[in-house]
Design an enzyme around this catalytic site. Structure first.
Site, short mmCIF file in Angstrom:
data_model
loop_
_atom_site.label_atom_id
_atom_site.label_comp_id
_atom_site.label_asym_id
_atom_site.label_seq_id
_atom_site.Cartn_x
_atom_site.Cartn_y
_atom_site.Cartn_z
N PRO A 110 0.90 -1.23 0.16
CA PRO A 110 0.11 0.18 0.20
C PRO A 110 0.62 1.25 -0.11
O PRO A 110 0.19 2.28 0.18
CB PRO A 110 -0.82 -0.18 1.32
CG PRO A 110 0.27 -0.85 2.06
CD PRO A 110 0.93 -1.67 1.29
N GLU A 111 2.05 1.01 -0.35
CA GLU A 111 3.14 2.35 -0.26
C GLU A 111 2.50 3.63 -0.78
O GLU A 111 2.67 4.73 -0.26
CB GLU A 111 4.42 2.01 -0.59
CG GLU A 111 5.21 1.22 0.49
CD GLU A 111 5.01 -0.24 0.17
OE1 GLU A 111 5.85 -1.09 0.95
OE2 GLU A 111 4.04 -0.57 -0.55
#
Length: 243
Positions: A133-134
């Site tokens: 999910p960066e």
């Protein structure tokens, strides 16, 4: 160890990330403890396999973002040291002689997803949230990308890092990212079963298998066959003749 639990069950060592209130997010202390403990397990006589898991509801939610405020261009040494530590952790699994099995429940995100698939074998729960999910946080799935692109197709790998949508256990298995998918309550036991099985083989045969596997994985056919040829010759020196 401040953030890591260590337990031996016969020839298997269990390493448990122990920051459950933070979903086992990797701060610098835990990252260093885990790296040191993996290396120590590899050196320890009588330990032939390792299981990596997380305390509480999650395996690992990735990097501890509360440390990011101290990692700025104004302190390049700190930034470089943290990057080196993260890189060393994700590399150590392929450098070890002993196999490592991940037991993955809850969140396995970012750096936690990277840890899960860096292990030699991986057991996931059906309800796991596995992903990168960066980009949702304005950062990059950087170091963890190296293992990811080696384990799935390019389109699938890019989908994971660019869309930032998590997979459940069954989708992760369909994409080749884990070996077993089981209900939550069976994850650790299943991982231990696998670990005890691989721990039961000849230690030198297992170490040679693992070294040859990682050497051959990124080579062309001719070079990979040479790796196999070298392992074949070496095997003659320790294989017991059953005839």
């Amino acid at each position: 160890m401040e953030h890591l639990l260590i337990e031996d069950r016969g020839a298997v060592r269990i390493l448990t990330l122990n920051r459950p209130e933070k979903h086992n997010a990797l701060n610098t202390r835990l990252t260093q403890e885990l790296l040191d403990s993996l290396r120590e397990a590899d050196r320890t006589a009588g330990i032939n396999a390792v299981v990596l898991t997380g305390a509480g509801k999650s395996f690992c939610a990735g990097a501890d973002t509360t440390e990011f405020s101290a990692l700025t261009p104004q302190d390049p040494q700190a930034v470089s040291a943290r990057a080196d530590l993260t890189t060393s952790l994700h590399l150590v699994f392929s450098q070890m002689n002993k196999p490592v099995v991940s037991a993955v429940r809850g969140n396995a995100l970012g750096g936690g997803a990277g840890l899960a698939i860096a292990c030699d074998l991986c057991v996931m729960s059906e309800t796991v949230r596995f992903g990168y999910p960066e980009l949702k946080h304005g950062i990059v799935a950087a170091v963890v990308m190296a293992n990811l692109v080696r384990q799935v197709g390019r389109k699938q790998a890019f989908e994971l890092v660019s869309l930032a949508e998590p997979l459940d256990g069954h989708a992760a298995k369909a994409w080749g990212l884990c070996n077993r998918v089981v209900p939550d309550e069976r994850v650790l036991d299943t991982a231990l079963d696998l670990a005890h099985k691989v721990a039961g083989w000849s230690a030198i045969a297992m170490a040679t298998t693992k070294r040859a596997f990682h050497r051959a994985a990124d080579l062309g056919l001719a070079q990979a066959l040479e790796v196999g040829r070298d392992a074949n010759v070496m095997m003659r020196g320790f294989r017991k003749d059953k005839a």
